[in-house]
Design an enzyme around this catalytic site. Sequence first.
Site: not given
Length: 418
Positions: A71, A95, A107, A191, A222, A351
């Site tokens: 992810k 994470k 990523k 986030t 964001n 997510s």
Amino acid sequence: MNEFDTPTFRLAVSQFDQAAEAMHLDHNLRERLKQPQRSLVVSIPVRMDDDHVEVFTGYRVQHDSSRGPSKGGVRYHPNVNLGEVAALAMWMTWKCAVAGLPYGGAKGGVAVAPKQLSHAELQRLTRRYAAEIFPLIGPDKDVPAPDVGTDAQVMAWMMDTYSQQVGYAVPGVVTGKPLSIGGSLGREEATGRGVVYVTLEALQHLQLSIDRATVVVQGFGNVGMHTALIMEQEGARVVAVSDVTGGLYNEKGLNIRELLERYKTKGQTLKDTKMGDWITNEELLRLPCTVLVPAALSEQITVHNAAAIRCRILAEGANGPTTLEADRILEDNGVFIIPDILANSGGVIVSYFEWVQDLQRFFWNEADIRNRLHDIITSAFHQTKLFATEKRVSMRMAALMNGIDKVAQAHLQRGLYP
């Protein structure tokens, strides 16, 4: 590892080495976890609006999938390179493990300045990138999400491109999508909201009042803008914010809601709003405050400026904003650090909620999402704090050691194939 050799990747590996040494991690596992499981570099030819073809370079790196599908976000930025993407994928692994999510880290990115592209060019770039990484992604394999330079619209194009390839709609292939095609309530600000939730826990731990807290936010994308807005709603005084051009400082506090109205809706620059004194990003980092939130890019706090940082709490909204050398200086100066893999995990947590909703075809209300996010991220904060106290290590080392241990246990249980 020469192909990954960038400052950001060296930072990620150095952090890993330090944690692995402290936890006496098995040497064989140590070598495996330093390297990404899978890396793909793709050429992305795009027909531009003037009819010439420009070729961009794209990446998708999967660091680990021992605990589930990988992810991680997709970043559009001129400085994207393989080393940076590999580092970010590694941080995503830790994470997800710290938050207890059944994911590994990945990523992606394209070396491009997205604001220099037209809407049509951006769509063509995104669709070709999605087509090139198609063999690697899927709801059970690797699930992309928005990151720097990408948004819900980019995710919609990626989802549609994947769905066209397989012949039916697959909303769970990406997260951070628009609500109309399977996106989740609460995802856009997730986030920033997560940063606020852990910051509130840190304030309580240090017996500091939110009503008297002053907040400085570097980066007004964001993460930064939602962090600033929600901190203001919680009662803190946000005294400075910045974007890539510089920052606004108002000792009495900025009106974030009004600032966002001018900045986002009316398209004014931060400087043009004239809502505070104009300062540089370097000056912003040195402002006295209760909470400093670096929410821009990596390696903003280094050995050169760490001694001048005058915050009580450093809540890392960005990935890798603090170097190892700076870490030591900040700790010696009594700064309470909430490390990136904990502080900014709200995005991947929501997510995960979006992915679960897509797979189940059953959607939750926003109150459910906020409550579940609060439960998971505050629990991760307290577990990390307890681990740090028991092992007598920093919060960063505690988070890393905890995350690495969960991934190591998955590898040991699964064994080595063949």
